[in-house]
Design a protein around this motif. Structure first.
Motif, PDB file in Angstrom:
ATOM      1  N   GLU A  76      -0.495   4.883  -1.149  1.00  0.00           N
ATOM      2  CA  GLU A  76      -0.826   5.856  -0.105  1.00  0.00           C
ATOM      3  C   GLU A  76      -0.092   7.169  -0.346  1.00  0.00           C
ATOM      4  O   GLU A  76      -0.644   8.253  -0.159  1.00  0.00           O
ATOM      5  N   SER A  77       1.168   7.045  -0.789  1.00  0.00           N
ATOM      6  CA  SER A  77       1.991   8.240  -0.971  1.00  0.00           C
ATOM      7  C   SER A  77       1.463   9.140  -2.071  1.00  0.00           C
ATOM      8  O   SER A  77       1.628  10.348  -2.007  1.00  0.00           O
ATOM      9  N   ILE A  78       0.861   8.545  -3.114  1.00  0.00           N
ATOM     10  CA  ILE A  78       0.360   9.396  -4.183  1.00  0.00           C
ATOM     11  C   ILE A  78      -1.128   9.659  -4.004  1.00  0.00           C
ATOM     12  O   ILE A  78      -1.828  10.001  -4.941  1.00  0.00           O
ATOM     13  N   GLU A  79      -1.592   9.499  -2.785  1.00  0.00           N
ATOM     14  CA  GLU A  79      -2.947   9.875  -2.385  1.00  0.00           C
ATOM     15  C   GLU A  79      -4.018   9.192  -3.228  1.00  0.00           C
ATOM     16  O   GLU A  79      -4.939   9.835  -3.722  1.00  0.00           O
ATOM     17  N   THR A  80      -3.873   7.872  -3.381  1.00  0.00           N
ATOM     18  CA  THR A  80      -4.885   7.124  -4.108  1.00  0.00           C
ATOM     19  C   THR A  80      -6.115   6.972  -3.206  1.00  0.00           C
ATOM     20  O   THR A  80      -5.958   6.648  -2.036  1.00  0.00           O
ATOM     21  N   PRO A  81      -7.306   7.195  -3.735  1.00  0.00           N
ATOM     22  CA  PRO A  81      -8.506   7.013  -2.897  1.00  0.00           C
ATOM     23  C   PRO A  81      -8.632   5.557  -2.433  1.00  0.00           C
ATOM     24  O   PRO A  81      -8.170   4.634  -3.113  1.00  0.00           O
ATOM     25  N   LEU A  82      -9.273   5.389  -1.298  1.00  0.00           N
ATOM     26  CA  LEU A  82      -9.337   4.093  -0.653  1.00  0.00           C
ATOM     27  C   LEU A  82      -9.895   2.985  -1.542  1.00  0.00           C
ATOM     28  O   LEU A  82      -9.322   1.902  -1.626  1.00  0.00           O
ATOM     29  N   MET A 128       0.976   0.651  -8.728  1.00  0.00           N
ATOM     30  CA  MET A 128       0.875   2.100  -8.985  1.00  0.00           C
ATOM     31  C   MET A 128       0.640   2.406 -10.458  1.00  0.00           C
ATOM     32  O   MET A 128       0.558   3.567 -10.842  1.00  0.00           O
ATOM     33  N   MET A 162      -7.493   1.980  -4.154  1.00  0.00           N
ATOM     34  CA  MET A 162      -6.359   1.308  -3.543  1.00  0.00           C
ATOM     35  C   MET A 162      -6.681  -0.169  -3.281  1.00  0.00           C
ATOM     36  O   MET A 162      -5.884  -1.053  -3.617  1.00  0.00           O
ATOM     37  N   SER A 163      -7.842  -0.435  -2.692  1.00  0.00           N
ATOM     38  CA  SER A 163      -8.200  -1.830  -2.397  1.00  0.00           C
ATOM     39  C   SER A 163      -8.229  -2.636  -3.682  1.00  0.00           C
ATOM     40  O   SER A 163      -7.766  -3.770  -3.743  1.00  0.00           O
ATOM     41  N   GLY A 197       3.263   2.863  -1.736  1.00  0.00           N
ATOM     42  CA  GLY A 197       3.344   3.781  -2.859  1.00  0.00           C
ATOM     43  C   GLY A 197       1.998   4.412  -3.179  1.00  0.00           C
ATOM     44  O   GLY A 197       1.895   5.614  -3.432  1.00  0.00           O
ATOM     45  N   ALA A 233       0.820  -1.209   0.000  1.00  0.00           N
ATOM     46  CA  ALA A 233       0.000   0.000   0.000  1.00  0.00           C
ATOM     47  C   ALA A 233       0.856   1.262   0.000  1.00  0.00           C
ATOM     48  O   ALA A 233       0.378   2.334  -0.347  1.00  0.00           O
TER      49      ALA A 233
END
Lengths: 572, 294
Positions: free
Chosen positions: A108-114, A157, A117-118, A106, A104
């Motif tokens: 999280e770092s580029i502000e991917t919505p939850l 990513m 991300m899942s 990378g 998670a």
């Protein structure tokens, strides 16, 4: 317009040493480009130049364009997302405590919505087939598994360009192959452009769309793998020729014999897989060899010698704790003076444990380890060369290992050794044989992994051990350094010293060992002279034997095949 | 067997331990202490497994022996002489108090064994990572770095032993060698941390705000666990406030009461502490049911 294009790139480090000169390289979308060359040829610098944020400091000229825009126009977040990079060391690249947090990280770092991300994490884990690793802690993973997790974390990513800097140099061959299987799959199926640098290329040479040969900071040739192999053998570059995979080397030899000239073959392309080389070899064999082939014994004479025992392991068992099953279980092994013993076997069969037991670093749970000559000096090369260095320059470390002094004296005398004559003859000789010229005044961490490995081996040699124990000595070494290492090991053997190494590198064991032992299920299952050991095996054997085994069942190394060919060809 | 707490949200699990552990620490009533000890043992068995519970039990036994012996011999607060031993009065109350203290201490050890198995660093961080993402990342990295540094130190020790053990004789040289080892460890760790930083930056670290991935979901199962647990906890507090968990050891130990209300207090406490076992049973029952329906 190519997807990635590097034009007239020059780069020199801040201290003025040039790393890249006039590099031109392009890659189309979805292409798999292999950059190969000996250690220190500038591969790493070139790859890092293409990743904003990791560009080394120094003087740069030339341009790099990526997807139609100059690289320096990319914002940090956009660059992080669209260009992924994987470096050599799996341990230092993992950031988090658990695998899923690592996956998670990378995103999280580029502000991917939850929700995104899942979705990304689950789909990537499933695609890679690493569900079993998902709930583990990163510390529990092997090096190969860590590299896979990092690759997965980057693929999640959704990059369009993937840069890999010798990603397999610290992995064993089995893990390396697994890593490359997945990497090539992502390239083929997801269309991600891949630029990978390697000096151990046998596994991936066949997958590359394009091979760029690099030497001394320049790209000297770039074309398809077959053409690149043909170019390298036609006398253009010795250091690159040595890098070639065994199938190409053998084919090149055959073609050369066929035209019966001392000239290198003038072909435009060479086979580079075992399959193609085998077809070529068998075809040539039918044509040029007699019906009855002389299959003389390729074993040297040395294996029949009576040898004095150096270490006897008698009924040795070892377990890490009360609750674990035994790693080594009633193992018997003799280590002899005047013999190079290679211990081979899969991952986690206890090869390292066996060496550490012999070195006296741990004690067996059951059984006895007898050293025949109690005064014998034992030297041990651990898996990670980093842990050998406790002084600030390679030269000082060599001096300290030479043993006259520990502490301040070595420091002061270490200052004037650089480049000039070492005040200790042994140190100088070890440095020379391990080709450490120019590295003596550098910090051990400023040199490449292969160079570090060489320096570490030199430190052991200086101590003039009677029994030399080495854990994966050929890991990270290029061909030249391997040859140097093997020459030293032979020297040792001839001085009636004992050499033991554990390795995954079958080719290395086959070529240089006097005796090979297979460690399996906690015991030595099989021990024999390398020719007896590897001939007749189908999977666990050398590439040369796979290619030529049907014609020359006794040949195991490239040298054996060439020798036998010469003998038989003369007859017919 | 799988840890039954794995099926619950970390918040639920953490709350449960926040109910149970303080109560176990303060309640010295013999029945409450015994209940807590027995339930802690069961909970530790179903969550941490036999191996870890065994180790904790060993620790409990040693501590108990010391506490009981110490209280029996040196505690002078009681009034009932049990027997005399080489001129010293041994008091029954002292022994009883020692026994209950041992039970309380043992139960705390076991509850913590259970806690570490149920709430690992990953879950703990998960709970606080949403509030402090950067701090959580830092702590997670510290955990992984600690492990890595330990393994590096061991490797350096091995390698340096192999290189210099024969020359390092005498205290001064040994100290110098130890200093070298530490400097080697620092060098290695720093060098690797540069690459770690590279790896972080190449994956977009510090390019702006971060989001936080969600690994656990609050489910109906959590509600079915949390509401009754909370109700029982509140009820226990009421009983305690009313004095049903009071017990005087000195000068004479109280008799243990079993009046209906008192028994209800015991029952409520027992039920609260049996939750880990209930969770385990629930898991195996739902599993069996789901199988039998096919």
């Amino acid at each position: 317009m190519a997807f990635v294009s590097v034009r007239n790139l020059n780069f020199a480090y801040a201290d003025g040493s040039p790393a890249l000169s006039d590099v031109n390289l392009t890659a189309e979308k979805g292409e798999f480009v292999l950059i190969c060359g000996p250690s220190g040829c500038g591969k790493t610098s070139l790859l890092k130049m293409m990743k904003p944020g990791l560009q080394p400091r120094g003087k740069t000229s030339g341009s790099i364009e990526f997807d139609g825009r100059p690289l320096n126009e990319y914002g940090p977040r956009e660059a992080a997302q669209s260009i992924g990079i994987i470096l050599q060391n799996p341990d230092s690249q993992t950031v988090c405590d658990s695998v899923r947090s690592e996956l998670a990280f990378g995103l999280e770092s580029i502000e991917t919505p939850l929700t995104v991300m899942s979705k990304r994490i689950s789909e990537t884990v499933s695609y890679f087939g690493i569900e079993k690793l998902y709930l583990k802690k990163t510390a529990e993973l092997s090096g190969g598994e860590k590299q896979l997790v990092i690759l997965a974390a980057i693929i999640a990513m959704r990059p369009s360009l993937l840069l890999l800097d010798e990603p397999s140099s610290q992995l064993d061959p089995v893990a390396a192959r697994q890593f490359y299987d997945i990497l090539t799959r992502t390239n083929r199926e997801l269309g991600i452009t891949v630029l990978v640098s390697e000096h151990r290329i046998t596994d991936i040479y066949a997958f590359a769309d394009k091979v760029a040969l690099m030497d001394k900071g320049r790209i000297v040739f770039k074309d398809t793998p077959g053409k690149a192999a043909a170019w390298a053998v036609s006398g253009n570059s010795e250091s690159l020729e040595a890098l070639l995979p065994v199938p190409s080397a053998l084919s090149s030899y055959l073609i050369q014999r066929a035209v019966r000239s001392s000239q290198p073959p003038q072909t435009s392309t060479l086979p580079f897989t075992v399959k193609d080389a085998k077809t070529l070899f068998e075809g040539f064999a039918r044509e040029r060899l007699g019906v009855s082939t002389d299959n003389s014994d390729m074993r040297g004479d040395s294996y029949r010698e009576e040898r004095q025992k150096a270490v006897e392991l008698k009924n040795v068992s070892y377990r890490f704790s009360k609750y674990d099953r035994a790693v080594l279980d009633s193992l018997w092994l003799d280590i002899n003076y005047g013999e190079i013993l290679a211990i081979v076997g899969g991952n986690g069969v206890g090869k390292t444990t066996l060496l550490r037991l012999t070195a006296g670093l741990i004690k067996p749970s059951v059984g006895r380890i007898g050293i025949t000559r109690p005064s014998a000096r034992i030297a041990y090369l651990p898996q990670n060369p980093q842990c050998m260095f406790s002084y600030d320059t390679v030269g000082e470390n060599l001096l300290a290992a030479a043993g006259e002094k520990i502490g301040s004296t070595a420091l002061s005398s270490g200052l004037d050794i650089c480049g000039r004559v070492l005040n200790n003859e042994d140190a100088a000789r070890a440095a020379e044989t391990m080709t450490l010229d120019g590295l003596l005044e550098k910090h051990p961490y400023d040199i490449s992994f292969g160079e570090m490995q060489r320096a570490a081996i030199a430190m052991l040699l200086i101590r003039q051990p009677d029994i030399l124990l080495m854990d994966e000595p050929s890991r990270g070494l290029d061909h030249q350094a391997k040859t140097a290492l093997s020459a030293i090991l032979r020297c040792f053997r001839n001085e009636k010293k004992a050499v033991v190494f554990v390795t995954h590198d079958i080719e290395f064991a086959a070529e240089y060992a006097d005796s090979c032992a297979m460690l399996f299920d906690g015991k030595i299952y099989f021990r024999a002279e390398p020719h007896d050991f590897f001939s007749g095996n189908m999977c666990y054997t050398t590439a040369a034997h796979r290619i030529a085994g049907s014609v020359f069942p006794n040949a195991v190394t490239l040298k054996d095949v060439m020798e036998l060919w010469e003998k038989n060809e003369k007859k017919s | 067997m799988k840890n039954p707490f794995d099926f619950y949200h970390p918040a639920t699990v953490l709350c449960y331990f926040l109910f149970v552990i303080p109560l176990s620490i303060v309640l010295f009533h013999p029945v409450f202490a015994s209940v807590s000890f027995l339930c802690a043992a069961v909970a530790s068995l179903v969550t941490a497994g036999l191996k870890k519970t065994g180790a904790a039990m060993k620790l409990c036994l040693i501590l108990s022996a010391v506490i009981i012996l110490f209280n029996t011999v040196f505690n002078d607060n009681g009034a009932t002489v049990w027997f005399r031993f080489s001129g010293r009065q041994i008091l029954l109350e002292g022994f009883l108090y020692g026994l209950c203290s041992a039970l309380v201490l043992g139960s705390v050890v076991l509850w913590f064994t259970c806690y570490t198995a149920a709430v690992d660093s990953d879950r703990f961080l998960y709970l606080f990572g949403g509030i402090f993402p950067n701090a959580a990342l830092l702590i997670s990295m510290t955990f992984s770095q600690t492990r890595i540094i330990y393994s590096k130190a061991a490797q350096i020790d091995d390698a340096q032993k192999g290189l210099y053990a024969q020359t390092a004789k005498g205290l001064r040289k040994r100290i110098l060698l130890a200093g070298r080892k530490i400097s080697a460890l620092l060098d290695w760790a720093l060098e690797d941390s540069i690459e770690t930083a590279d790896s972080m930056h190449s994956r977009g670290y510090a390019t702006g705000k971060r989001t936080k991935m969600k690994f656990y979901f609050f489910s109906r199962r959590d509600i079915a666990f949390a509401i009754p647990a909370f109700a029982l906890f509140a009820l226990s507090l009421v009983f305690i406030a009313r004095g049903y968990a009071d017990f005087n050891y000195y000068p004479f130990a109280d008799t243990i009461g079993f009046s209906p209300v008192q028994s209800a207090a015991y029952a409520v406490y027992l039920l609260l502490l049996m939750f880990p076992l209930f969770a385990a049973i629930r898991e195996s029952v739902t599993w069996r049911l789901s199988r039998s329906e096919i």
